[in-house]
Design a protein around this motif. Structure first.
Motif, PDB file in Angstrom:
ATOM      1  N   UNK A   1     -12.570 -13.518   7.072  1.00 16.65           N
ATOM      2  CA  UNK A   1     -11.149 -13.834   7.048  1.00 16.65           C
ATOM      3  C   UNK A   1     -10.585 -13.348   5.719  1.00 16.65           C
ATOM      4  N   UNK A   2      -9.646 -12.441   5.789  1.00 20.36           N
ATOM      5  CA  UNK A   2      -8.937 -11.961   4.610  1.00 20.36           C
ATOM      6  C   UNK A   2      -7.656 -12.781   4.535  1.00 20.36           C
ATOM      7  N   UNK A   3      -7.581 -13.692   3.560  1.00 21.61           N
ATOM      8  CA  UNK A   3      -6.453 -14.619   3.446  1.00 21.61           C
ATOM      9  C   UNK A   3      -5.644 -14.310   2.199  1.00 21.61           C
ATOM     10  N   UNK A   4      -4.334 -14.207   2.368  1.00 27.44           N
ATOM     11  CA  UNK A   4      -3.443 -13.904   1.247  1.00 27.44           C
ATOM     12  C   UNK A   4      -2.026 -14.366   1.623  1.00 27.44           C
ATOM     13  N   UNK A   5      -1.130 -14.497   0.709  1.00 29.73           N
ATOM     14  CA  UNK A   5      -1.347 -14.430  -0.729  1.00 29.73           C
ATOM     15  C   UNK A   5      -2.026 -15.699  -1.258  1.00 29.73           C
ATOM     16  N   UNK A   6      -2.761 -15.521  -2.339  1.00 30.15           N
ATOM     17  CA  UNK A   6      -3.447 -16.638  -2.999  1.00 30.15           C
ATOM     18  C   UNK A   6      -2.827 -16.799  -4.380  1.00 30.15           C
ATOM     19  N   UNK A   7      -1.877 -17.730  -4.490  1.00 34.34           N
ATOM     20  CA  UNK A   7      -1.139 -17.888  -5.746  1.00 34.34           C
ATOM     21  C   UNK A   7      -1.235 -19.299  -6.319  1.00 34.34           C
ATOM     22  N   UNK A   8      -1.956 -20.185  -5.638  1.00 38.61           N
ATOM     23  CA  UNK A   8      -2.018 -21.583  -6.058  1.00 38.61           C
ATOM     24  C   UNK A   8      -3.343 -22.202  -5.624  1.00 38.61           C
TER      25      UNK A   8
ATOM     26  N   UNK B   1      -6.927 -25.936  13.943  1.00 42.28           N
ATOM     27  CA  UNK B   1      -7.174 -25.050  15.090  1.00 42.28           C
ATOM     28  C   UNK B   1      -8.588 -25.234  15.638  1.00 42.28           C
ATOM     29  N   UNK B   2      -9.325 -26.157  15.040  1.00 38.80           N
ATOM     30  CA  UNK B   2     -10.663 -26.478  15.533  1.00 38.80           C
ATOM     31  C   UNK B   2     -11.760 -25.586  15.000  1.00 38.80           C
ATOM     32  N   UNK B   3     -11.482 -24.888  13.924  1.00 40.11           N
ATOM     33  CA  UNK B   3     -12.475 -23.979  13.366  1.00 40.11           C
ATOM     34  C   UNK B   3     -13.185 -24.537  12.153  1.00 40.11           C
ATOM     35  N   UNK B   4     -14.247 -23.851  11.797  1.00 33.50           N
ATOM     36  CA  UNK B   4     -15.010 -24.187  10.598  1.00 33.50           C
ATOM     37  C   UNK B   4     -15.174 -22.898   9.825  1.00 33.50           C
ATOM     38  N   UNK B   5     -14.844 -22.921   8.547  1.00 33.13           N
ATOM     39  CA  UNK B   5     -14.927 -21.718   7.738  1.00 33.13           C
ATOM     40  C   UNK B   5     -15.609 -22.005   6.413  1.00 33.13           C
ATOM     41  N   UNK B   6     -16.284 -21.002   5.917  1.00 32.08           N
ATOM     42  CA  UNK B   6     -16.884 -21.065   4.591  1.00 32.08           C
ATOM     43  C   UNK B   6     -16.045 -20.218   3.647  1.00 32.08           C
ATOM     44  N   UNK B   7     -16.242 -20.436   2.366  1.00 33.69           N
ATOM     45  CA  UNK B   7     -15.518 -19.665   1.354  1.00 33.69           C
ATOM     46  C   UNK B   7     -16.397 -19.553   0.120  1.00 33.69           C
ATOM     47  N   UNK B   8     -16.212 -18.479  -0.610  1.00 34.30           N
ATOM     48  CA  UNK B   8     -16.946 -18.282  -1.858  1.00 34.30           C
ATOM     49  C   UNK B   8     -16.038 -18.685  -3.015  1.00 34.30           C
ATOM     50  N   UNK B   9     -16.676 -19.269  -4.034  1.00 34.36           N
ATOM     51  CA  UNK B   9     -15.920 -19.767  -5.175  1.00 34.36           C
ATOM     52  C   UNK B   9     -16.798 -19.673  -6.421  1.00 34.36           C
ATOM     53  N   UNK B  10     -16.186 -19.447  -7.574  1.00 29.66           N
ATOM     54  CA  UNK B  10     -16.948 -19.379  -8.816  1.00 29.66           C
ATOM     55  C   UNK B  10     -17.849 -20.605  -8.950  1.00 29.66           C
TER      56      UNK B  10
ATOM     57  N   UNK C   1     -14.053 -16.977   4.660  1.00 32.40           N
ATOM     58  CA  UNK C   1     -12.697 -16.712   4.161  1.00 32.40           C
ATOM     59  C   UNK C   1     -12.766 -16.209   2.723  1.00 32.40           C
ATOM     60  N   UNK C   2     -12.056 -15.120   2.468  1.00 36.05           N
ATOM     61  CA  UNK C   2     -12.027 -14.521   1.132  1.00 36.05           C
ATOM     62  C   UNK C   2     -10.594 -14.132   0.806  1.00 36.05           C
ATOM     63  N   UNK C   3     -10.181 -14.422  -0.436  1.00 38.20           N
ATOM     64  CA  UNK C   3      -8.876 -13.974  -0.908  1.00 38.20           C
ATOM     65  C   UNK C   3      -9.088 -12.659  -1.668  1.00 38.20           C
ATOM     66  N   UNK C   4      -8.498 -11.578  -1.203  1.00 35.45           N
ATOM     67  CA  UNK C   4      -8.795 -10.260  -1.779  1.00 35.45           C
ATOM     68  C   UNK C   4      -8.309 -10.077  -3.217  1.00 35.45           C
ATOM     69  N   UNK C   5      -7.330 -10.873  -3.627  1.00 36.44           N
ATOM     70  CA  UNK C   5      -6.834 -10.720  -5.001  1.00 36.44           C
ATOM     71  C   UNK C   5      -7.845 -11.216  -6.025  1.00 36.44           C
ATOM     72  N   UNK C   6      -8.720 -12.145  -5.608  1.00 32.96           N
ATOM     73  CA  UNK C   6      -9.777 -12.711  -6.455  1.00 32.96           C
ATOM     74  C   UNK C   6      -9.237 -13.484  -7.650  1.00 32.96           C
ATOM     75  N   UNK C   7      -7.979 -13.844  -7.607  1.00 31.42           N
ATOM     76  CA  UNK C   7      -7.354 -14.617  -8.674  1.00 31.42           C
ATOM     77  C   UNK C   7      -6.043 -15.184  -8.142  1.00 31.42           C
ATOM     78  N   UNK C   8      -5.494 -16.161  -8.851  1.00 31.84           N
ATOM     79  CA  UNK C   8      -4.200 -16.714  -8.459  1.00 31.84           C
ATOM     80  C   UNK C   8      -3.053 -16.040  -9.213  1.00 31.84           C
ATOM     81  N   UNK C   9      -3.368 -15.041  -9.995  1.00 30.57           N
ATOM     82  CA  UNK C   9      -2.349 -14.289 -10.733  1.00 30.57           C
ATOM     83  C   UNK C   9      -2.109 -12.953 -10.024  1.00 30.57           C
TER      84      UNK C   9
END
Length: 186
Positions: free
Chosen positions: A32-39, A53-62, A107-115
Motif C-alpha cells: 500500500x502506497x499511502x500519501x500524503x504523510x504530513x502528520x 474496511x475489515x482489513x489488517x495491514x502492517x507498516x514499517x517504522x523507525x 503500508x508504506x509512505x513514499x515520502x519517508x518523512x512528515x516534511x
C-alpha cells in the motif's frame, strides 16, 4: 461484522467524521502506497480506515519508536521495526515475508518523512516488484476527511513510467499540513 471492524468503523465514521471510497480489489497480498504523510495522526487515521474496511495491514517504522510502552502497542498494530543503520536489504526481507504469507498488506509512505520531500523513496516500489504483488494507491485528504483507495497495479519495472502514474494519483490529495507534501517531478 467483527468487534474490531465495528469499533474502528464507529471511531472512524461517527466520532471522527471520516469517510472512504474504495474501488481497488481486496488483494490477498499488496504493498500500500499511502500519501500524503504530513502528520503523526496519519497512522491512526489510516489504521482506523483499514480496520473499518475489515482489513489488517502492517507498516514499517523507525526502530527508535519501538520503546516501552509504545513498542508493544505499535507491534500489536502491525508495526515492523526498521533499523536504518543495518546494511541488510529491506526489499529482500519484505519480499521474503510476502512469499511466506498467505495474506500480507504492507503500508508504506513514499515520502519517508512528515516534511516536504519531493525525492520519494522507492523501497515500496522495489518491494512490490520483487514480491510480484500489486501496489494499491491510497490517498488521505484532510479537507474532505476522506481516504480513497482508487488505483492499483502490478509494477512493470519501468520505474519512471510507474512513478509518474503514482505521483499523478496523489496530486489532488491534501494532508493535514499541506505545505509538508511535495510531489516533485512527475
Amino acid at each position: 461484522m467483527s468487534i474490531k471492524k465495528t469499533l474502528c468503523s464507529f471511531i472512524y465514521h461517527r466520532l471522527l467524521g471520516w469517510k472512504y471510497r474504495v474501488t481497488v480489489p481486496n488483494y490477498d497480498k499488496c504493498v500500500i502506497c499511502a500519501a500524503p504523510h504530513t502528520s503523526n495522526w496519519d497512522l491512526l487515521i489510516g489504521k482506523l480506515f483499514y480496520g473499518a474496511v475489515g482489513g489488517k495491514t502492517s507498516f514499517m517504522m523507525k526502530k527508535e519508536w519501538f520503546f516501552f510502552p509504545l513498542g508493544p502497542i505499535f507491534k500489536a498494530m502491525g508495526g515492523i521495526p526498521v533499523d536504518r543503520k543495518r546494511k541488510t536489504s529491506l526489499v529482500d526481507q519484505m519480499a521474503e515475508r510476502f512469499a511466506r504469507s498467505k495474506h500480507f498488506h504492507l503500508a508504506i509512505t513514499p515520502e519517508a518523512t512528515r516534511k516536504a520531500n519531493p525525492n520519494w523513496k522507492l523501497g515500496f516500489y522495489y518491494i512490490a516488484l520483487k514480491a510480484q504483488v500489486p501496489i494499491a494507491l491510497i490517498g488521505i485528504d484532510y479537507p474532505s476527511k476522506t481516504i480513497t483507495a482508487g488505483d492499483a497495479f502490478v509494477p512493470t519495472g519501468n520505474v519512471e513510467k510507474d512513478m509518474r502514474r503514482i505521483k499523478l494519483y496523489f496530486k489532488n490529495f491534501r494532508g493535514k499540513h499541506p505545505n509538508n507534501f511535495a510531489l516533485g517531478d512527475y
